[in-house]
Enzyme design. Structure first.
Site, mmCIF file in Angstrom:
data_model
loop_
_atom_site.group_PDB
_atom_site.id
_atom_site.type_symbol
_atom_site.label_atom_id
_atom_site.label_comp_id
_atom_site.label_asym_id
_atom_site.label_seq_id
_atom_site.Cartn_x
_atom_site.Cartn_y
_atom_site.Cartn_z
ATOM 1 N N HIS A 179 0.852 -1.192 0.000
ATOM 2 C CA HIS A 179 0.000 0.000 0.000
ATOM 3 C C HIS A 179 0.884 1.237 0.000
ATOM 4 C CE1 HIS A 179 -3.468 -2.568 1.646
ATOM 5 N NE2 HIS A 179 -3.608 -2.366 0.350
ATOM 6 N N GLU A 182 1.555 3.825 3.040
ATOM 7 C CA GLU A 182 1.968 3.338 4.362
ATOM 8 C C GLU A 182 3.491 3.428 4.477
ATOM 9 O OE1 GLU A 182 -0.063 -0.457 4.515
ATOM 10 O OE2 GLU A 182 -1.999 0.519 4.204
ATOM 11 N N HIS A 304 2.436 -3.519 6.870
ATOM 12 C CA HIS A 304 1.468 -2.466 6.546
ATOM 13 C C HIS A 304 1.438 -1.484 7.714
ATOM 14 C CE1 HIS A 304 -1.018 -4.495 3.280
ATOM 15 N NE2 HIS A 304 -0.212 -5.478 3.652
ATOM 16 N N GLU A 380 0.513 -5.015 10.972
ATOM 17 C CA GLU A 380 0.067 -3.630 10.833
ATOM 18 C C GLU A 380 0.885 -2.858 11.856
ATOM 19 O OE1 GLU A 380 -2.182 -2.049 8.934
ATOM 20 O OE2 GLU A 380 -3.116 -3.757 7.927
HETATM 21 O O1 0X9 Z 1 -6.921 -4.028 4.154
HETATM 22 C C1 0X9 Z 1 -5.767 -4.418 4.032
HETATM 23 O O2 0X9 Z 1 -5.281 -4.799 2.965
HETATM 24 C C2 0X9 Z 1 -4.855 -4.442 5.263
HETATM 25 N N1 0X9 Z 1 -5.094 -3.322 6.099
HETATM 26 S S1 0X9 Z 1 -4.620 -1.832 5.606
HETATM 27 O O3 0X9 Z 1 -5.195 -0.881 6.529
HETATM 28 N N2 0X9 Z 1 -3.057 -1.748 5.723
HETATM 29 O O4 0X9 Z 1 -5.031 -1.631 4.256
HETATM 30 C C3 0X9 Z 1 -5.133 -5.713 6.029
HETATM 31 C C4 0X9 Z 1 -4.711 -6.877 5.296
HETATM 32 C C5 0X9 Z 1 -5.039 -8.148 5.961
HETATM 33 N N3 0X9 Z 1 -5.372 -9.082 5.016
HETATM 34 C C6 0X9 Z 1 -4.535 -9.649 4.118
HETATM 35 N N4 0X9 Z 1 -3.263 -9.514 4.199
HETATM 36 N N5 0X9 Z 1 -5.087 -10.353 3.168
HETATM 37 ZN ZN ZN Z 2 -1.938 -1.726 4.034
#
Ligand code: 0X9
Ligand code: ZN
Length: 422
Positions: A179, A182, A304, A380
């Site tokens: 992303h 981030e 992330h 995260e």
């Molecule tokens: O939504 C997402 O992709 C992630 N959170 S974020 O706020 N950084 O966008 C969480 C991802 C968890 N799921 C996977 N890795 N599939």
């Molecule tokens: Zn993310």
């Protein structure tokens, strides 16, 4: 001569700060709020803002969200928040100021080169990787994990110190920056690379020697660059859809239950467009094929921000994978190691479906599902916004280093691998 030099620097400086101002004009005097409240009131406020400008909303859970508000909407926003009994906390009064402070000034970056007290653009990150590989030519090489829509390479570093005769080390893969906005993820990842190569603490040198490392600080470099020079809150890739809208969420585009949860099929969705089909994005297509080619992949870890949370596969199901208990135990040790650094405890470990929200098409889930990789995690990182203060990058860098150490120590304890030199 000195006066001339000072004048030159001043002109250069004015020039650079002016061009930065122009680039970020759209966020001049925008405010950044954290909003909390009951679901229906929060939804009312979110919908009002979304209706006015669909790029204003950032991810939160059911009872909280973050929102950026242009100056002309600020009074209306506050009025509705008050009427709806939504608690709006101002995090930043002028976003453009914050963005400027995240980057190295031209004078400082020329003097110091790459460091961990500011955020750097893709080219600087890639130069850092090249410099590292020149400094440690016997152990490291720059590797290419894939290609991007705008023609960049997804570059990373392999760190593989000599192993005993006939021993194939397990591979530890790190994916960061999928992303774009981030920024703390790529920054802590280069920090970790630097730790692996320069820290002489025996725990760290042992960690370095245990694995064949494949570390990619920014797997969405087009998006990151765009976020760096144009739109700080860009999240997606930069591919152009048939209707002219730009980008897909690269963490919704992998071929695992594609398009089912927390995904949009609207190419103009600012955040969650899953792409036109699984692996429609060249970044995920090429990176997934690179990962498929790795023998002996033991760890796949993604970074992330921001939630201070450790996630396990699968993100769209509350059913648990067969080694879930081990993943939890190893994850807990990782979080305890991280806790020792700054005394801040992450939540989890748990599946995204149980701790955050259901999401499909993510990299970690595909890696687990398609390649059956034993130890797969998504961190995260910490923060209350996408703007982690640059002077505190080392704080999270240390934490990440310890969290990775914790992963390795407990995985070895549970017999996931053996070190040939212990
Ligand atoms: O939504 C997402 O992709 C992630 N959170 S974020 O706020 N950084 O966008 C969480 C991802 C968890 N799921 C996977 N890795 N599939
Ligand atoms: Zn993310």
């Amino acid at each position: 001569m000195i006066t001339k030099l000072i004048l030159l620097y001043t002109l250069l400086y004015i020039n650079v700060s002016c061009s930065m101002k122009l680039e970020y004009n759209k966020y001049n005097h925008y405010k950044y709020y954290d909003i909390k409240g009951d679901k229906s009131e929060l939804d009312h406020l979110k919908n009002f803002m979304l209706h006015k400008d669909d790029s204003l909303l950032y991810i939160g859970n059911i009872k909280s969200a973050q929102i950026i508000v242009p100056p002309e909407l600020n009074s209306a926003f506050l009025e509705i928040a008050k009427n709806d009994k939504v608690n709006a906390t101002l995090l930043f009064d002028d976003i453009s100021e914050v963005i400027r402070s995240e980057k190295p000034s031209i004078l400082r970056s020329k003097k110091k080169g790459f460091s961990w007290d500011a955020y750097y653009d893709v080219d600087d990150i890639y130069n850092y990787l090249s410099n590292v590989s020149r400094t440690y030519p016997q152990w490291t090489e720059v590797i290419v994990g894939g290609q991007t829509y705008e023609g960049r390479q997804i570059r990373g570093i392999r760190i593989n110190t000599p192993a005993a005769e006939g021993v194939e080390k397990p591979v530890f893969f790190i994916e960061s920056g999928i992303h774009a906005r981030e920024w703390i993820a790529p920054a802590t990842t280069t920090y970790f690379i630097n730790q692996l190569l320069t820290n002489s603490n025996p725990n760290v040198t042992r960690l370095r020697d245990q694995f064949d490392w494949r570390i990619f600080p920014t797997v969405n470099p087009d998006g990151y660059h765009y976020s760096y020079v144009v739109d700080r809150y860009w999240r997606k890739t930069r591919s152009i859809s048939s209707n002219g809208c730009i980008g897909a969420d690269p963490n919704r585009n992998w071929d695992y239950n594609w398009g089912q949860h927390s995904s949009s099929n609207d190419p103009c969705d600012y955040q969650l467009y899953a792409g036109s089909c699984p692996f429609s994005e060249i970044e995920t297509k090429t990176l997934s094929s690179y990962i498929s080619g790795i023998d002996n992949l033991l760890f796949y870890v993604g970074f992330h921000s921001h939630a201070a949370l450790l996630l396990l596969p699968y993100s769209d199901s509350t059913e648990h994978v067969h080694n879930y208990e081990d993943l939890v135990q190893i994850g807990k040790v990782s979080l305890e190691y991280g806790y020792q650094v700054n005394k801040v405890m992450y939540s989890g470990p748990g599946t995204a479906a149980e701790t955050l929200y259901k999401a499909s098409g993510g990299s970690m889930d595909w890696v687990r599902y398609a390649l059956n990789t034993p130890l797969v995690y998504t961190y995260e990182l910490r923060g209350s916004s996408f703007h982690w203060p640059p002077e505190k990058i080392p704080e999270q860098g240390e934490e990440v280093t310890q969290m990775i150490l914790g992963l390795a120590i407990e995985a070895e304890n549970l017999g996931y691998f053996y070190s040939d030199f212990s």
